[in-house]
Scaffold this motif. Structure first.
Motif, PDB file in Angstrom:
ATOM      1  N   TRP A  39       0.818  -1.207   0.000  1.00 13.80           N
ATOM      2  CA  TRP A  39       0.000   0.000   0.000  1.00 13.80           C
ATOM      3  C   TRP A  39       0.855   1.263   0.000  1.00 13.80           C
ATOM      4  O   TRP A  39       0.583   2.209  -0.742  1.00 13.80           O
ATOM      5  CB  TRP A  39      -0.940   0.000   1.198  1.00 13.80           C
ATOM      6  N   VAL A  40       1.904   1.280   0.815  1.00 16.52           N
ATOM      7  CA  VAL A  40       2.717   2.488   0.946  1.00 16.52           C
ATOM      8  C   VAL A  40       3.567   2.742  -0.295  1.00 16.52           C
ATOM      9  O   VAL A  40       3.719   3.883  -0.735  1.00 16.52           O
ATOM     10  CB  VAL A  40       3.597   2.413   2.212  1.00 16.52           C
ATOM     11  N   THR A  41       4.132   1.696  -0.874  1.00 16.15           N
ATOM     12  CA  THR A  41       5.035   1.907  -2.010  1.00 16.15           C
ATOM     13  C   THR A  41       4.290   2.101  -3.325  1.00 16.15           C
ATOM     14  O   THR A  41       4.808   2.767  -4.234  1.00 16.15           O
ATOM     15  CB  THR A  41       6.016   0.727  -2.165  1.00 16.15           C
ATOM     16  N   GLN A  42       3.092   1.540  -3.450  1.00 16.87           N
ATOM     17  CA  GLN A  42       2.399   1.623  -4.734  1.00 16.87           C
ATOM     18  C   GLN A  42       1.410   2.777  -4.829  1.00 16.87           C
ATOM     19  O   GLN A  42       0.935   3.090  -5.922  1.00 16.87           O
ATOM     20  CB  GLN A  42       1.680   0.303  -5.024  1.00 16.87           C
ATOM     21  N   MET A  43       1.096   3.429  -3.713  1.00 16.03           N
ATOM     22  CA  MET A  43       0.133   4.533  -3.777  1.00 16.03           C
ATOM     23  C   MET A  43       0.666   5.694  -4.603  1.00 16.03           C
ATOM     24  O   MET A  43      -0.110   6.517  -5.102  1.00 16.03           O
ATOM     25  CB  MET A  43      -0.217   5.015  -2.361  1.00 16.03           C
ATOM     26  N   ASN A  44       1.976   5.771  -4.784  1.00 20.40           N
ATOM     27  CA  ASN A  44       2.578   6.884  -5.522  1.00 20.40           C
ATOM     28  C   ASN A  44       2.844   6.573  -6.984  1.00 20.40           C
ATOM     29  O   ASN A  44       3.224   7.467  -7.741  1.00 20.40           O
ATOM     30  CB  ASN A  44       3.917   7.287  -4.885  1.00 20.40           C
ATOM     31  N   HIS A  45       2.702   5.306  -7.397  1.00 23.63           N
ATOM     32  CA  HIS A  45       3.145   4.923  -8.740  1.00 23.63           C
ATOM     33  C   HIS A  45       2.065   4.287  -9.604  1.00 23.63           C
ATOM     34  O   HIS A  45       1.874   4.678 -10.759  1.00 23.63           O
ATOM     35  CB  HIS A  45       4.334   3.957  -8.638  1.00 23.63           C
ATOM     36  N   ILE A  46       1.369   3.265  -9.095  1.00 25.22           N
ATOM     37  CA  ILE A  46       0.412   2.529  -9.926  1.00 25.22           C
ATOM     38  C   ILE A  46      -0.671   3.434 -10.527  1.00 25.22           C
ATOM     39  O   ILE A  46      -1.055   3.250 -11.690  1.00 25.22           O
ATOM     40  CB  ILE A  46      -0.213   1.358  -9.128  1.00 25.22           C
ATOM     41  N   PRO A  47      -1.179   4.436  -9.795  1.00 30.72           N
ATOM     42  CA  PRO A  47      -2.207   5.288 -10.424  1.00 30.72           C
ATOM     43  C   PRO A  47      -1.664   6.234 -11.493  1.00 30.72           C
ATOM     44  O   PRO A  47      -2.442   6.931 -12.144  1.00 30.72           O
ATOM     45  CB  PRO A  47      -2.760   6.093  -9.232  1.00 30.72           C
TER      46      PRO A  47
END
Length: 406
Positions: free
Chosen positions: A298-306
């Motif tokens: 959750w913490v690492t992907q909230m900035n990239h996947i979207p």
């Protein structure tokens, strides 16, 4: 001449995503920004790169770099110099000592809970929660060390990272650096960023339409936002990272990292088998890994996947990083909880900057973006979490539409 261009983005052993340097770098070279971003001591690194200089592109040789915004590059270099003048690349030893201290304190607290209260469900659950938080914060600290943002010399950062990653987490520092530096060099670029090359389990961005057109259906991708909860956050560190990490150490003969990782498992099971037995200690270990896996995803992907995910666009350094990252609204808790990865834009632009200085450089980055009309995106924390699921759903629907109609 394609091999020369590829050399520019090869990971450099230790602290680099750029394994190529010209003897006299062109002031308009996009890779100069990457080279400076990943290295503190440029003269030291260039000694290792000199044997790789096998030639230079002739002026008429076509390059792969797209059109560059010379004014943006010039302004970004001025911003970097301003950050250096403000001493923003200098670490506060007290901050990182506190980070290590509270990790070690949580490790001790978890063991004391079981030692003093017994191996019942309540103390064991509390111990698992505390250990999960400790493991998550260890990810943050080793991440700082991997980027050489704690100590002034690469050697001390490397040694400390091996301790934190190996003894405190049971993973290989070299494996993490090999994987993570590729992500920083080409974030959200297929086949160059391992964090978004998730097919055929998950489809992201442009790959969803490509899979649909080719009639590939290994999983029901239009429901990937649902099965994400079953195999994404719960299992990443427990299954995928464990296997990938072990294979890397064995194939690449990283025996020192293997010994460090073995010391973690020896300490963990020697500490908890006397209270829980072998099966109980294994169950506790799995619970801790699942908890930290949720945090990590959750913490690492909230900035990239979207964000924009697709093929190489050959953007300049600043535009590439801004297209692939966004920030999350800061607060003392969110800063700690995310290891300051809520300042993802600043982290990607300045990978070697100590994270406690992101707040200070953020207004300068915002001003740069405003001047050049670049999106500086900041989201509320819960919105960033929800956007992960929303992005997976949109990609899944794009796959289904292409699968049925193209």
């Amino acid at each position: 001449m394609d091999i020369l261009h590829r050399l520019k983005t090869l990971p450099f052993h230790g602290h680099s995503d750029s394994g190529w340097s010209r003897k006299s770098p062109s002031p308009d070279s996009v890779n100069e920004e990457a080279f400076h971003a990943f290295h503190q001591d440029l003269s030291f690194v260039r000694k290792f790169l000199r044997p790789l200089l096998i030639g230079e592109l002739a002026p008429e040789e076509p390059g792969q770099d797209g059109p560059q915004n010379a004014r943006l590059i010039e302004d970004f270099r001025a911003l970097c110099q301003t950050a250096k003048d403000m001493h923003l690349f200098e670490a506060d030893p007290g901050f990182f000592a506190l980070m290590l201290g509270h990790i070690l304190a949580m490790e001790l607290l978890a063991w004391l809970l079981v030692y003093l209260l017994g191996p019942g469900w309540v103390p064991s659950t509390l111990a698992a929660l505390v250990l999960g938080i400790s493991q998550a914060q260890s990810w943050c600290l080793q991440h700082d060390l991997g980027h050489a943002s704690v100590f002034p010399t690469p050697r001390w950062n490397r040694v400390a990272q091996q301790f934190v990653m190996g003894q405190l987490k049971g993973f290989s520092a070299h494996w993490w650096n090999f994987r993570h530096f590729q992500h920083h060099a080409k974030p959200n670029v297929f086949h160059k960023d391992p964090d978004v090359t998730l097919a055929p389990v998950f489809l992201l961005g442009e790959s969803s339409v490509e899979y649909g057109r080719k009639k590939r259906r290994y999983l029901p991708y239009n429901h990937q936002h649902l099965y994400f909860f079953l195999i994404g956050p719960p299992l990443l560190t427990l299954v995928n990272f464990e296997v990938e990490n072990l294979v890397y150490m064995l194939v690449c003969l990283q025996w020192a990292d293997l010994l460090w990782a073995a010391s973690f498992y020896a300490r963990f099971f020697l500490a908890y088998i006397p209270f829980h037995g072998v099966q109980g200690a294994l169950l506790l270990y799995v619970a801790v890994r699942v908890l930290e896996s949720h945090w990590f995803v959750w913490v690492t992907q909230m900035n990239h996947i979207p964000k924009d995910i697709g093929q190489e666009k050959h953007r300049d350094w600043v535009s590439l990083q801004l297209a692939a990252t966004c920030n999350v609204e800061p607060s003392p808790f969110i800063d700690w909880f995310s290891g300051h990865l809520n300042f993802q834009i600043e982290h990607h632009l300045f990978p070697t900057m100590p994270r406690h200085n992101y707040r200070r450089v953020a207004p300068l980055v915002q001003a740069l973006c405003a001047r050049h009309g670049l999106l500086y995106e900041v989201k509320p924390f819960l919105t960033a979490m929800a956007d992960i699921v929303g992005s997976l759903k949109r990609s899944g629907n794009a796959w289904l539409d292409a699968y049925l109609h193209q």
